[in-house]
Design a protein around this motif. Structure first.
Motif, PDB file in Angstrom:
ATOM      1  N   GLY A  87      78.426   7.011  16.363  1.00  0.00           N
ATOM      2  CA  GLY A  87      77.639   8.220  16.126  1.00  0.00           C
ATOM      3  C   GLY A  87      78.252   9.444  16.788  1.00  0.00           C
ATOM      4  N   LEU A  88      78.790   9.280  17.996  1.00  0.00           N
ATOM      5  CA  LEU A  88      79.446  10.400  18.683  1.00  0.00           C
ATOM      6  C   LEU A  88      80.705  10.852  17.948  1.00  0.00           C
ATOM      7  N   VAL A  89      81.405   9.913  17.349  1.00  0.00           N
ATOM      8  CA  VAL A  89      82.588  10.260  16.555  1.00  0.00           C
ATOM      9  C   VAL A  89      82.171  11.052  15.317  1.00  0.00           C
ATOM     10  N   CYS A  90      80.996  10.755  14.807  1.00  0.00           N
ATOM     11  CA  CYS A  90      80.518  11.423  13.589  1.00  0.00           C
ATOM     12  C   CYS A  90      80.054  12.863  13.837  1.00  0.00           C
ATOM     13  N   ILE A  91      79.673  13.199  15.047  1.00  0.00           N
ATOM     14  CA  ILE A  91      79.142  14.540  15.327  1.00  0.00           C
ATOM     15  C   ILE A  91      80.142  15.642  14.980  1.00  0.00           C
ATOM     16  N   LEU A 123      86.877  18.580  -0.219  1.00  0.00           N
ATOM     17  CA  LEU A 123      85.772  17.723  -0.648  1.00  0.00           C
ATOM     18  C   LEU A 123      86.182  16.252  -0.655  1.00  0.00           C
ATOM     19  N   SER A 124      87.348  15.955  -1.182  1.00  0.00           N
ATOM     20  CA  SER A 124      87.780  14.555  -1.235  1.00  0.00           C
ATOM     21  C   SER A 124      87.990  13.983   0.167  1.00  0.00           C
ATOM     22  N   GLY A 125      88.452  14.798   1.080  1.00  0.00           N
ATOM     23  CA  GLY A 125      88.624  14.342   2.463  1.00  0.00           C
ATOM     24  C   GLY A 125      87.297  13.990   3.107  1.00  0.00           C
ATOM     25  N   LEU A 146      83.348  10.097   4.911  1.00  0.00           N
ATOM     26  CA  LEU A 146      81.968   9.633   4.839  1.00  0.00           C
ATOM     27  C   LEU A 146      81.912   8.177   4.377  1.00  0.00           C
ATOM     28  N   CYS A 147      82.689   7.840   3.363  1.00  0.00           N
ATOM     29  CA  CYS A 147      82.734   6.450   2.881  1.00  0.00           C
ATOM     30  C   CYS A 147      83.269   5.513   3.958  1.00  0.00           C
ATOM     31  N   LEU A 148      84.273   5.942   4.695  1.00  0.00           N
ATOM     32  CA  LEU A 148      84.836   5.124   5.769  1.00  0.00           C
ATOM     33  C   LEU A 148      83.805   4.877   6.869  1.00  0.00           C
ATOM     34  N   VAL A 199      82.168   1.306   8.053  1.00  0.00           N
ATOM     35  CA  VAL A 199      82.201   0.805   9.432  1.00  0.00           C
ATOM     36  C   VAL A 199      80.791   0.426   9.894  1.00  0.00           C
ATOM     37  N   PHE A 200      79.790   1.254   9.556  1.00  0.00           N
ATOM     38  CA  PHE A 200      78.408   0.916   9.908  1.00  0.00           C
ATOM     39  C   PHE A 200      77.966  -0.372   9.209  1.00  0.00           C
ATOM     40  N   ILE A 201      78.321  -0.524   7.938  1.00  0.00           N
ATOM     41  CA  ILE A 201      77.972  -1.740   7.202  1.00  0.00           C
ATOM     42  C   ILE A 201      78.676  -2.953   7.808  1.00  0.00           C
ATOM     43  N   ALA A 202      79.944  -2.787   8.160  1.00  0.00           N
ATOM     44  CA  ALA A 202      80.695  -3.892   8.783  1.00  0.00           C
ATOM     45  C   ALA A 202      80.068  -4.286  10.119  1.00  0.00           C
TER      46      ALA A 202
END
Length: 161
Positions: free
Chosen positions: A69-73, A105-107, A112-114, A118-121
């Motif tokens: 989550g901190l990486v996502c901020i 946008l693609s980046g 976001l998909c990655l 990772v959360f699903i994994a």
């Protein structure tokens, strides 16, 4: 000291691991339920070891989730900044908007998909590890969760299986 493992100890140990799934019904039940079961039965070495493993694993999972989550901020902040500029672009060119005018946008979609993967994994890994620990406990075997931070130290007592 009796080191034989009774059916009751196997059942309690299995329930300690299974009780972590209560987090899907109540917030933080994945900590409190196994902690309560472990505290009430920790005088038995087998149950004590399984309780420590279950609690350490749940604490480790929350640490890994918080770090992710901190990486996502920062990514979220950059995405919001670009989203604001996208909204301005859409507002300025209502009738002449082209999809290629959106930058990065693609980046962002890729990142976001990655992150979602990772959360699903992490979720699938947690399910696998808890189910495996439950099965091992019900068989009377010790189980050490992989990638677990030892917040509560294990006593490494020899338990006859």
């Amino acid at each position: 000291m009796d080191t034989s493992i009774t059916e009751n100890q196997k059942s309690v140990s299995a329930f300690i691991h299974l009780s972590t799934f209560l987090k899907f019904l109540f917030p933080f039940a994945n900590f409190f339920a196994p902690l309560l079961l472990w505290t009430l039965n920790k005088e038995k070495d087998f149950v004590d070891e399984h309780g420590k493993q279950a609690i350490n694993f749940q604490l480790s999972i929350i640490v890994y989730t918080l770090l992710l989550g901190l990486v996502c901020i920062p990514l979220f902040i950059f995405f919001i900044a670009d989203f604001v500029s996208l909204a301005e672009l859409l507002d300025d060119s209502v009738h002449s908007f082209q999809l290629h005018e959106i930058k990065n946008l693609s980046g962002y979609v890729l990142v976001l998909c990655l992150i979602i993967l990772v959360f699903i994994a992490l979720f699938i890994f947690e399910l696998y590890a808890v189910i495996t620990a439950t099965m091992q406990a019900s068989k009377g075997k010790l189980y050490k969760y992989p990638f677990t931070i030892s917040f509560i130290k294990s006593t490494s007592r020899t338990i006859r299986e």
